[in-house]
Design a protein around this motif. Structure first.
Motif, PDB file in Angstrom:
ATOM      1  N   UNK A  23       2.447 -25.546 -25.894  1.00  0.00           N
ATOM      2  CA  UNK A  23       1.513 -25.529 -25.615  1.00  0.00           C
ATOM      3  C   UNK A  23       0.833 -26.604 -25.271  1.00  0.00           C
ATOM      4  N   UNK A  24       1.476 -27.864 -25.195  1.00  0.00           N
ATOM      5  CA  UNK A  24       1.698 -28.838 -24.907  1.00  0.00           C
ATOM      6  C   UNK A  24       2.276 -29.018 -24.317  1.00  0.00           C
ATOM      7  N   UNK A  25       3.675 -29.453 -24.838  1.00  0.00           N
ATOM      8  CA  UNK A  25       4.631 -30.191 -23.483  1.00  0.00           C
ATOM      9  C   UNK A  25       5.290 -29.346 -22.650  1.00  0.00           C
ATOM     10  N   UNK A  26       5.425 -27.592 -22.932  1.00  0.00           N
ATOM     11  CA  UNK A  26       5.330 -26.805 -22.008  1.00  0.00           C
ATOM     12  C   UNK A  26       4.980 -26.860 -21.320  1.00  0.00           C
ATOM     13  N   UNK A  27       3.707 -27.374 -20.958  1.00  0.00           N
ATOM     14  CA  UNK A  27       3.046 -27.074 -20.288  1.00  0.00           C
ATOM     15  C   UNK A  27       2.537 -27.574 -19.424  1.00  0.00           C
ATOM     16  N   UNK A  30       5.904 -31.901 -16.457  1.00  0.00           N
ATOM     17  CA  UNK A  30       6.665 -32.729 -17.416  1.00  0.00           C
ATOM     18  C   UNK A  30       8.319 -31.668 -17.117  1.00  0.00           C
ATOM     19  N   UNK A  31       7.644 -30.798 -16.363  1.00  0.00           N
ATOM     20  CA  UNK A  31       9.438 -30.477 -16.234  1.00  0.00           C
ATOM     21  C   UNK A  31       8.952 -28.996 -15.034  1.00  0.00           C
ATOM     22  N   UNK A  32      10.088 -28.897 -14.248  1.00  0.00           N
ATOM     23  CA  UNK A  32       9.935 -27.994 -12.996  1.00  0.00           C
ATOM     24  C   UNK A  32      10.080 -26.053 -13.672  1.00  0.00           C
ATOM     25  N   UNK A  33       9.466 -25.286 -13.060  1.00  0.00           N
ATOM     26  CA  UNK A  33       8.287 -24.478 -13.328  1.00  0.00           C
ATOM     27  C   UNK A  33       9.344 -23.769 -14.192  1.00  0.00           C
ATOM     28  N   UNK A  34      10.757 -23.659 -13.200  1.00  0.00           N
ATOM     29  CA  UNK A  34      11.488 -22.586 -14.161  1.00  0.00           C
ATOM     30  C   UNK A  34      12.549 -23.005 -15.279  1.00  0.00           C
ATOM     31  N   UNK A  35      11.903 -24.507 -16.165  1.00  0.00           N
ATOM     32  CA  UNK A  35      12.802 -25.278 -17.176  1.00  0.00           C
ATOM     33  C   UNK A  35      11.263 -24.631 -18.126  1.00  0.00           C
ATOM     34  N   UNK A  36      10.217 -24.962 -17.569  1.00  0.00           N
ATOM     35  CA  UNK A  36       8.979 -25.024 -18.480  1.00  0.00           C
ATOM     36  C   UNK A  36       9.083 -22.507 -19.048  1.00  0.00           C
TER      37      UNK A  36
END
Length: 91
Positions: A23-27, A30-36
């Motif tokens: 919820x907080x880290x990958x949304x 910080x990361x590209x959409x593919x990685x997220x």
């Protein structure tokens, strides 16, 4: 205090931490959409696996049933990610 030592409690706490991570880290940006997207789906698959094994009591089910349900998780995640990557490369 014995509740904190039970496997189900540890699994539940792990599921809560994984939920916060997605919820907080990958949304965040910080990361590209593919990685997220890949990370979110892999964590979701791990969460589904633990829910099936520990909360639906498949951990003590026959080996064939466990293998079927765990492979179902992998197939669903791979199909969803495959469609996602196929459609993002078209645009």
């Amino acid at each position: 205090m014995s509740v904190l030592r039970e496997r189900i409690t540890v699994v539940w706490l792990g599921l809560m931490v994984a939920t916060c991570l997605t919820t907080w880290g990958l949304s965040q940006d910080l990361f590209s959409p593919a990685v997220a997207v890949t990370g979110i789906f892999l964590i979701a698959a791990l969460k589904v696996r633990y829910v099936m094994l520990d909360f639906m009591e498949l951990r003590h089910a026959p080996t064939g049933a466990r293998a079927f349900f765990q492979s179902w998780i992998a197939v669903v995640v791979l199909v969803i990610l495959g469609f996602w990557f196929a459609t993002t490369s078209l645009t």
